[in-house]
Structures are given as structure tokens and as C-alpha cells.
Design an enzyme around this catalytic site. Sequence first.
Site, PDB file in Angstrom:
ATOM      1  CG  MET A   1      -1.919  -1.138   1.223  1.00 10.06           C
ATOM      2  SD  MET A   1      -2.910  -1.252  -0.276  1.00 10.06           S
ATOM      3  CE  MET A   1      -3.906   0.214  -0.167  1.00 10.06           C
TER       4      MET A   1
ATOM      5  CE  LYS B   1      -2.303   0.496  10.844  1.00 11.88           C
ATOM      6  NZ  LYS B   1      -1.552   0.903   9.655  1.00 11.88           N
TER       7      LYS B   1
ATOM      8  CB  SER C   1      -7.711  -2.415   6.800  1.00 10.02           C
ATOM      9  OG  SER C   1      -6.700  -2.386   5.850  1.00 10.02           O
TER      10      SER C   1
ATOM     11  CG  HIS D   1      -9.305   2.030   3.818  1.00  8.39           C
ATOM     12  ND1 HIS D   1     -10.439   1.255   3.785  1.00  8.39           N
ATOM     13  CD2 HIS D   1      -8.258   1.167   3.768  1.00  8.39           C
ATOM     14  CE1 HIS D   1     -10.090  -0.009   3.720  1.00  8.39           C
ATOM     15  NE2 HIS D   1      -8.781  -0.093   3.704  1.00  8.39           N
TER      16      HIS D   1
ATOM     17  CD  GLU E   1     -14.178   2.625   3.779  1.00 10.41           C
ATOM     18  OE1 GLU E   1     -13.160   1.954   4.028  1.00 10.41           O
ATOM     19  OE2 GLU E   1     -15.336   2.170   3.943  1.00 10.41           O
TER      20      GLU E   1
ATOM     21  CG  ASN F   1     -11.470  -4.067   5.093  1.00  7.15           C
ATOM     22  OD1 ASN F   1     -11.444  -4.893   4.168  1.00  7.15           O
ATOM     23  ND2 ASN F   1     -10.573  -3.115   5.211  1.00  7.15           N
TER      24      ASN F   1
HETATM   25  P1  NAD Z   1       2.623  -4.861   3.902  1.00  6.62           P
HETATM   26  O1  NAD Z   1       2.859  -6.027   4.802  1.00  6.62           O
HETATM   27  O2  NAD Z   1       2.769  -5.049   2.431  1.00  6.62           O
HETATM   28  O3  NAD Z   1       3.561  -3.624   4.324  1.00  6.62           O
HETATM   29  C1  NAD Z   1       3.669  -3.164   5.628  1.00  6.62           C
HETATM   30  C2  NAD Z   1       4.975  -2.403   5.703  1.00  6.62           C
HETATM   31  O4  NAD Z   1       5.094  -1.769   6.975  1.00  6.62           O
HETATM   32  C3  NAD Z   1       6.194  -3.324   5.540  1.00  6.62           C
HETATM   33  O5  NAD Z   1       7.010  -2.868   4.475  1.00  6.62           O
HETATM   34  C4  NAD Z   1       6.890  -3.199   6.881  1.00  6.62           C
HETATM   35  O6  NAD Z   1       8.315  -3.312   6.792  1.00  6.62           O
HETATM   36  C5  NAD Z   1       6.461  -1.787   7.299  1.00  6.62           C
HETATM   37  N1  NAD Z   1       6.722  -1.513   8.703  1.00  6.62           N
HETATM   38  C6  NAD Z   1       6.537  -2.339   9.765  1.00  6.62           C
HETATM   39  N2  NAD Z   1       6.974  -1.721  10.899  1.00  6.62           N
HETATM   40  C7  NAD Z   1       7.408  -0.480  10.523  1.00  6.62           C
HETATM   41  C8  NAD Z   1       7.992   0.610  11.223  1.00  6.62           C
HETATM   42  N3  NAD Z   1       8.231   0.549  12.532  1.00  6.62           N
HETATM   43  N4  NAD Z   1       8.330   1.719  10.528  1.00  6.62           N
HETATM   44  C9  NAD Z   1       8.123   1.783   9.190  1.00  6.62           C
HETATM   45  N5  NAD Z   1       7.590   0.764   8.461  1.00  6.62           N
HETATM   46  C10 NAD Z   1       7.246  -0.346   9.138  1.00  6.62           C
HETATM   47  O7  NAD Z   1       1.161  -4.337   4.267  1.00  6.62           O
HETATM   48  P2  NAD Z   1       0.159  -3.478   3.344  1.00  6.62           P
HETATM   49  O8  NAD Z   1      -0.722  -4.417   2.634  1.00  6.62           O
HETATM   50  O9  NAD Z   1       0.940  -2.467   2.597  1.00  6.62           O
HETATM   51  O10 NAD Z   1      -0.717  -2.775   4.480  1.00  6.62           O
HETATM   52  C11 NAD Z   1      -0.287  -1.582   5.105  1.00  6.62           C
HETATM   53  C12 NAD Z   1      -1.477  -0.899   5.760  1.00  6.62           C
HETATM   54  O11 NAD Z   1      -2.463  -0.634   4.764  1.00  6.62           O
HETATM   55  C13 NAD Z   1      -2.173  -1.732   6.827  1.00  6.62           C
HETATM   56  O12 NAD Z   1      -2.683  -0.870   7.818  1.00  6.62           O
HETATM   57  C14 NAD Z   1      -3.318  -2.376   6.052  1.00  6.62           C
HETATM   58  O13 NAD Z   1      -4.391  -2.746   6.890  1.00  6.62           O
HETATM   59  C15 NAD Z   1      -3.699  -1.250   5.132  1.00  6.62           C
HETATM   60  N6  NAD Z   1      -4.403  -1.631   3.899  1.00  6.62           N
HETATM   61  C16 NAD Z   1      -4.062  -2.765   3.238  1.00  6.62           C
HETATM   62  C17 NAD Z   1      -4.731  -3.099   2.069  1.00  6.62           C
HETATM   63  C18 NAD Z   1      -4.365  -4.330   1.295  1.00  6.62           C
HETATM   64  O14 NAD Z   1      -5.117  -4.724   0.388  1.00  6.62           O
HETATM   65  N7  NAD Z   1      -3.244  -4.970   1.572  1.00  6.62           N
HETATM   66  C19 NAD Z   1      -5.748  -2.267   1.574  1.00  6.62           C
HETATM   67  C20 NAD Z   1      -6.068  -1.084   2.260  1.00  6.62           C
HETATM   68  C21 NAD Z   1      -5.374  -0.787   3.438  1.00  6.62           C
END
Ligand code: NAD
Length: 287
Positions: free
Chosen positions: A14, A98, A120, A141, A153, A191
Site C-alpha cells: 500500500m 501505528k 483497514s 483508506h 474511503e 472491510n
Molecule cells: P505490507 O505487509 O505489504 O507492508 C507493511 C509495511 O510496513 C512493511 O514494508 C513493513 O516493513 C512496514 N513496517 C513495519 N513496521 C514499521 C515501522 N516501525 N516503521 C516503518 N515501516 C514499518 O502491508 P500493506 O498491505 O501495505 O498494508 C499496510 C497498511 O495498509 C495496513 O494498515 C493495512 O491494513 C492497510 N491496507 C491494506 C490493504 C491491502 O489490500 N493490503 C488495503 C487497504 C489498506
Amino acid sequence: MEIRQVGVIGAGQMGGGIAQVCAQAGLAVRLCDIDPAQQARAMAQMRRSLDKLAAGQAGQAGLEPDAVLARVATVSGPGALAGCELVVEAASEQLALKLRLLGEAAAAVGPDAIIASNTSSISLTRLAAAVPSPQRVIGMHFMNPVPLMPLVEIIRAEQTDDATHRAIEALTTRLGKTPVTVGDAPGFVSNRVLMPMINEAAFCVHDGVADPAAVDAVMTLGMRHPLGPLALADLIGLDTCVAILDVLYSEFRDSKYRVCPLLARYVAAGRLGRKSGRGFYDYTDRS
Ligand code: NAD
């Protein structure tokens, strides 16, 4: 305050996509992650996506991948986001993480900057309480894959002020997306509706009703869904699905949101979906 520089925290699926669409809209972006390998992966994925968009059938008028990429800089952490008018937090879906990252970002950028979270499911009101200017906190979102999906969103925390809301609606439009504002309830609208379907699809496999391909075929061929729920779960990330279901379950205290044991088992085994190479399906041979 005009938004010119955006900080993105988390360079996963994301965060990389959010950085890309901001840079495409002409904004300067600073992208941070705790894992430098994720930053490198995000930059490579942005290059692939931009080249594809530029070469696509319709082509995107005036899209210059080199110029877009030149607007994205990778930095080490939230402390390096001073001067950004907006921070979008897109790290893993964990409340404690977060809260900490938003606090660090707020300390770096000062009281006038807007702090958005791409969470999410987690309460924006709870996240806003972690920063000194909670009226500047809002949920943004984005949908996956960010460069292709038209919706953002928008979630107003209890504390969010009108100016912040207006600025983020305007920015969303500038990014070429459509903002839809919803209330701050667990899972918001997206979600709350989607995750029970994905969970039930996982239960169908867990209970031996059908294999993943059959479950997905019923939903694509029978319900006209563009992607079956289990293929979609693999795209989202099974760890993220479990984290969202856990929030729904604990916030509503309703057993209908209990996570399917098969989902939990896959996550424990590192089968996270596309991002780890295997989830309900195997992606190791696909580029
Ligand atoms: P992901 O697992 O692909 O990426 C998460 C990233 O966060 C990783 O690169 C990780 O190294 C990084 N991270 C962890 N700890 C950290 C820190 N202390 N400092 C900086 N970076 C750190 O996950 P994603 O799918 O990109 O999801 C990220 C967010 O977006 C989540 O809150 C998720 O709920 C939300 N989201 C995901 C989707 C989806 O379809 N995957 C859709 C909408 C929203």
C-alpha cells in the site's frame, strides 16, 4: 495550507502505491520503512507499474516514469519527515505500532500538518488520541492496487476538524480518486462488508465444502465478482485479513467475525498470500 510534500510511512504494497499516486500528481514524496529491502522493492514495483501505465493501450497522457520516480525519495524513518504537510501512515495493521509511528510523525512535522492513516479497520479516534493535534488526524483508506483503484474511503475521527476533512477530500480528487466519507466504526464500510465474505470463503475450504479454485469460480462466474474472495485475500495479504477480522471480533464482540482457523494457520506458517509467494494459491512461478 497547500500540500506539496507528503511523507509515507511503510513501503509495503500500500505504501508504495500511495507514494506512486502522490508522485504522479506532482507531489514530492518521502517514503520510509523499517526494512530497506521493502523500500527497494517498492521503488522497483513503482517502476514496473509506471512503465506499464505509460505503455498501456490508452497510455496516460503526459506520464513520464523517470520524472515521477525522481519525485520519490526513500528516508530512514518518521523523524525524517520534517517539512511534510501531510503524512500517510501505511505500516502493518497493528494498533501499538501505528500509535507509536503516528506519535513520531507528529513530533517531526509539527502541529499544522495533516496525519492520515491507511488503516483497514482500526479506530481513527483512538489513533488521533496519540498525537498532540488530533483535529488534524483522518483516515485515508486507499484500495489495493492503489494506482488502479478509484476509491479512497475517508474516515473522520471524532476529533477531525472540517478544514482537515476538506483538504483531504480535495487532495484525493487531485490524486484522480473518488473520496467517499464514512463513519469511524470498526472496518468502516469496506472491510465490514468484505472481510466476513473472505472469512466465510476460507471456512468453505476449512470445512471441506470446496477447494479454493471452486470457491473462487462460484463467486467470479456466478456472482460476477472480478476476483474470487480467496484470490482477493491473497492479494490483500492473509496477515492483514486476520488483523482486520481480529479488530472486528474484539470491537463488536460478535462471534460472526471469529477468524477462520485455516486463515490463522496459514499466517502462522508464513503463507501470507502474494507478498510471500504463497497463500491459498502458489505464486512462486509467477512474476
Ligand atoms: P505490507 O505487509 O505489504 O507492508 C507493511 C509495511 O510496513 C512493511 O514494508 C513493513 O516493513 C512496514 N513496517 C513495519 N513496521 C514499521 C515501522 N516501525 N516503521 C516503518 N515501516 C514499518 O502491508 P500493506 O498491505 O501495505 O498494508 C499496510 C497498511 O495498509 C495496513 O494498515 C493495512 O491494513 C492497510 N491496507 C491494506 C490493504 C491491502 O489490500 N493490503 C488495503 C487497504 C489498506
